[in-house]
Design an enzyme around this catalytic site. Structure first.
Site, PDB file in Angstrom:
ATOM      1  N   ASN A   1       3.442  -9.905  21.506  1.00 52.05           N
ATOM      2  CA  ASN A   1       2.586  -8.859  22.059  1.00 52.05           C
ATOM      3  C   ASN A   1       1.149  -9.351  22.093  1.00 52.05           C
ATOM      4  O   ASN A   1       0.859 -10.478  21.681  1.00 52.05           O
ATOM      5  CB  ASN A   1       2.721  -7.567  21.246  1.00 52.05           C
ATOM      6  CG  ASN A   1       2.365  -7.762  19.793  1.00 52.05           C
ATOM      7  OD1 ASN A   1       1.227  -8.041  19.442  1.00 52.05           O
ATOM      8  ND2 ASN A   1       3.369  -7.643  18.916  1.00 52.05           N
TER       9      ASN A   1
ATOM     10  N   ASP B   1       9.727  -5.015  16.891  1.00 51.24           N
ATOM     11  CA  ASP B   1      10.817  -4.168  16.387  1.00 51.24           C
ATOM     12  C   ASP B   1      12.156  -4.897  16.360  1.00 51.24           C
ATOM     13  O   ASP B   1      13.021  -4.574  15.547  1.00 51.24           O
ATOM     14  CB  ASP B   1      10.946  -2.908  17.245  1.00 51.24           C
ATOM     15  CG  ASP B   1       9.735  -2.003  17.121  1.00 51.24           C
ATOM     16  OD1 ASP B   1       9.279  -1.801  15.980  1.00 51.24           O
ATOM     17  OD2 ASP B   1       9.236  -1.520  18.153  1.00 51.24           O
TER      18      ASP B   1
ATOM     19  N   LYS C   1      16.205 -25.721  24.774  1.00 52.10           N
ATOM     20  CA  LYS C   1      15.630 -24.939  25.853  1.00 52.10           C
ATOM     21  C   LYS C   1      16.700 -24.463  26.814  1.00 52.10           C
ATOM     22  O   LYS C   1      17.549 -25.241  27.272  1.00 52.10           O
ATOM     23  CB  LYS C   1      14.584 -25.773  26.600  1.00 52.10           C
ATOM     24  CG  LYS C   1      13.904 -25.012  27.738  1.00 52.10           C
ATOM     25  CD  LYS C   1      12.914 -25.887  28.477  1.00 52.10           C
ATOM     26  CE  LYS C   1      12.320 -25.116  29.662  1.00 52.10           C
ATOM     27  NZ  LYS C   1      11.396 -25.972  30.431  1.00 52.10           N
TER      28      LYS C   1
ATOM     29  N   PRO D   1      13.136  -6.109  10.120  1.00 55.20           N
ATOM     30  CA  PRO D   1      12.868  -5.221   8.982  1.00 55.20           C
ATOM     31  C   PRO D   1      11.660  -4.333   9.278  1.00 55.20           C
ATOM     32  O   PRO D   1      10.688  -4.766   9.896  1.00 55.20           O
ATOM     33  CB  PRO D   1      12.580  -6.186   7.833  1.00 55.20           C
ATOM     34  CG  PRO D   1      12.220  -7.486   8.484  1.00 55.20           C
ATOM     35  CD  PRO D   1      12.994  -7.536   9.754  1.00 55.20           C
ATOM     36  N   ASP D   2      11.730  -3.088   8.841  1.00 55.11           N
ATOM     37  CA  ASP D   2      10.615  -2.155   8.974  1.00 55.11           C
ATOM     38  C   ASP D   2       9.758  -2.307   7.710  1.00 55.11           C
ATOM     39  O   ASP D   2       9.991  -1.657   6.686  1.00 55.11           O
ATOM     40  CB  ASP D   2      11.143  -0.720   9.105  1.00 55.11           C
ATOM     41  CG  ASP D   2      10.054   0.286   9.435  1.00 55.11           C
ATOM     42  OD1 ASP D   2       8.898   0.039   9.038  1.00 55.11           O
ATOM     43  OD2 ASP D   2      10.356   1.303  10.075  1.00 55.11           O
ATOM     44  N   ILE D   3       8.784  -3.185   7.776  1.00 55.54           N
ATOM     45  CA  ILE D   3       8.016  -3.561   6.584  1.00 55.54           C
ATOM     46  C   ILE D   3       7.267  -2.367   6.020  1.00 55.54           C
ATOM     47  O   ILE D   3       7.274  -2.118   4.805  1.00 55.54           O
ATOM     48  CB  ILE D   3       7.047  -4.717   6.908  1.00 55.54           C
ATOM     49  CG1 ILE D   3       7.808  -5.907   7.501  1.00 55.54           C
ATOM     50  CG2 ILE D   3       6.296  -5.142   5.644  1.00 55.54           C
ATOM     51  CD1 ILE D   3       6.903  -7.040   7.979  1.00 55.54           C
TER      52      ILE D   3
ATOM     53  N   PHE E   1      -0.493   1.399  10.501  1.00 59.22           N
ATOM     54  CA  PHE E   1      -1.150   1.547  11.798  1.00 59.22           C
ATOM     55  C   PHE E   1      -0.109   1.934  12.841  1.00 59.22           C
ATOM     56  O   PHE E   1       1.069   1.532  12.742  1.00 59.22           O
ATOM     57  CB  PHE E   1      -1.832   0.241  12.215  1.00 59.22           C
ATOM     58  CG  PHE E   1      -3.236   0.102  11.693  1.00 59.22           C
ATOM     59  CD1 PHE E   1      -4.320   0.229  12.540  1.00 59.22           C
ATOM     60  CD2 PHE E   1      -3.463  -0.155  10.351  1.00 59.22           C
ATOM     61  CE1 PHE E   1      -5.614   0.112  12.056  1.00 59.22           C
ATOM     62  CE2 PHE E   1      -4.751  -0.280   9.853  1.00 59.22           C
ATOM     63  CZ  PHE E   1      -5.837  -0.151  10.715  1.00 59.22           C
TER      64      PHE E   1
ATOM     65  N   LYS F   1       5.455   9.259  13.390  1.00 58.07           N
ATOM     66  CA  LYS F   1       5.551   7.990  12.657  1.00 58.07           C
ATOM     67  C   LYS F   1       5.065   8.162  11.224  1.00 58.07           C
ATOM     68  O   LYS F   1       5.690   7.645  10.289  1.00 58.07           O
ATOM     69  CB  LYS F   1       4.726   6.907  13.365  1.00 58.07           C
ATOM     70  CG  LYS F   1       4.767   5.554  12.646  1.00 58.07           C
ATOM     71  CD  LYS F   1       4.120   4.452  13.459  1.00 58.07           C
ATOM     72  CE  LYS F   1       4.224   3.115  12.732  1.00 58.07           C
ATOM     73  NZ  LYS F   1       3.679   1.988  13.521  1.00 58.07           N
TER      74      LYS F   1
ATOM     75  N   LYS G   1       7.553   7.209   8.086  1.00 60.77           N
ATOM     76  CA  LYS G   1       7.357   5.956   7.342  1.00 60.77           C
ATOM     77  C   LYS G   1       7.146   6.169   5.850  1.00 60.77           C
ATOM     78  O   LYS G   1       7.475   5.302   5.044  1.00 60.77           O
ATOM     79  CB  LYS G   1       6.170   5.182   7.924  1.00 60.77           C
ATOM     80  CG  LYS G   1       6.334   4.793   9.383  1.00 60.77           C
ATOM     81  CD  LYS G   1       7.492   3.854   9.611  1.00 60.77           C
ATOM     82  CE  LYS G   1       7.563   3.434  11.066  1.00 60.77           C
ATOM     83  NZ  LYS G   1       8.700   2.517  11.332  1.00 60.77           N
TER      84      LYS G   1
END
Length: 400
Positions: free
Chosen positions: A210, A278, A288, A306-308, A326, A340, A344
């Protein structure tokens, strides 16, 4: 107050040199005395005669002034001061100090001393953000040089960002704090900060990522370190990934970041500013992928990362006292961020809209909505450095 304290004020060349005149008055009003040194460039912005009239002492400019060398000597000049303050400190002067160069009176006095040194950087935003300047500042901090500012705002050149010299009042406050020996509010606290993007490989050449630049996370890490915290900065491959005064851990993929966070525990505070992917490609190719091998685009099978933030927020033991997340959204900001925050389990959440037209990714500004157990509030449009400083102060207040 500064009664009985003698300040050697080094004024280097830049438009901010005029503020040094106000600083002289403030130091004297607080009870201190000032001896000023002007670089050759500084004398183009402020008159040595004016500085001398304000300070009550001759404004020194030349290294090879035989009269002064006979009466004082540049080594004694620097060592007789209780504190040396370089304000404004240009990129050139800071580079000299970082590398031990001494080719004029100002740089010679800064090198030939064991007196504490304080600097107030002042330069164009691009110069402040340049890699060479960041390395120099890291060296100076490691050498024990005190740094005040710089502030963010509009430059004389018309650009906007960090690089403005701190206001004289702020420099005076830093001088007084130095002599008071006041402890920093986060001294003894250990903080984890994650930052930047992650990269999830498709093959050895391609990856999914990203646009996070790491600028916000870097600013937060520096602001926390400035308040005395020991900061472990865990960063993905970001453009901004070298916060001063922090221990830096570099990772690439989300699972590596998760492992690095686990290794960094326990901590008093964890700030999860990284834009973590995600999903990752479940079976990345070892070589390649060649387009000739497929008539259609090759399929990619994804697996969850993993959702840290959630994992650390819901730890039954070893959870940081304060967990901050964040949320980067692209519309319906408050509603999505509220969901969220509830899901969380973190203590605080900072949400912003990263839609392309807002220019948040890679830019200097943002617009934060802050969530905690009492609800949410808009912080309004701010620079990322201002957000970092505000957050750091809230963290400090949490532990009071």
């Amino acid at each position: 107050m500064l009664h009985g304290k003698h300040i050697l004020l080094v004024i280097s060349g830049g438009i901010a040199a005029y503020k040094a005149q106000t600083l002289i008055r403030l130091i004297q009003k607080a009870g201190g005395t000032v001896q000023a040194i002007l670089t050759k460039s500084a004398a183009e912005f402020v008159s040595p005669l004016t500085v001398a009239a304000l300070s009550g002492k001759p404004a020194l400019t030349e290294l090879f002034d035989l009269t002064q060398e006979t009466e004082i000597g540049h080594i004694e000049l620097s060592r007789s001061a209780d504190l040396i303050v370089a304000a404004p400190a240009t990129a050139n002067l800071l580079a000299k100090l970082a590398h031990g160069l001494a080719d004029d009176l100002a740089s010679t006095c800064l090198l030939a001393t064991d007196t504490p040194i304080m600097t107030a950087p002042a330069m164009n935003v691009r110069m402040w953000e340049a890699a060479a300047t960041r390395r120099n500042m890291a060296t100076l901090r490691e050498n024990g040089v005190i740094v005040v500012g710089p502030d963010e705002g509009e430059m004389a050149c018309g650009e906007y960002g960090p690089g403005r010299m701190a206001e004289p009042e702020a420099i005076l406050a830093a001088i007084e704090t130095h002599f008071e020996g006041a402890p920093k509010p986060l001294a003894g606290r250990y903080v984890i900060v994650t930052s930047g993007p992650t990269r999830e490989p498709i093959d050895p050449v391609r990856y999914i990522s990203n646009a996070s630049s790491g600028k916000q996370g870097t600013a937060i890490a520096e602001a926390l370190a400035a308040l005395g915290a020991k900061v472990s900065f865990i960063t993905g491959p970001a453009e901004y990934a070298n916060p001063q005064g922090c221990d830096i851990v570099r990772v690439t993929a989300a699972r590596e970041m998760d492992a690095a966070v686990e290794k960094a525990l326990p901590a008093d505070v964890a700030v999860f500013c990284a834009a973590v992917a995600d999903w990752h490609v479940a079976n990345p190719a070892q070589t390649k992928i060649k387009k000739e091998a497929f008539e259609d685009p090759p399929p990619l099978n994804f697996a969850p990362n993993p959702d840290i933030l959630k994992r650390i927020s819901t730890l039954e033991s070893g959870r940081p006292d304060l967990v901050i997340g964040f949320a980067a959204e692209t519309g319906d900001l408050e509603a999505r961020a509220a969901r969220k925050f509830a899901a969380k389990g973190c203590d605080w959440l900072l949400a912003n809209d990263v839609s392309t037209h807002h220019g948040v990714f890679g830019g200097n500004g943002t617009d934060i909505v802050f969530f905690d157990s009492n609800g949410h509030e808009r912080w309004g449009a701010m620079t990322k450095t201002a957000v970092a400083q505000k957050l750091a102060q809230k963290v400090a207040a949490h532990f009071r």
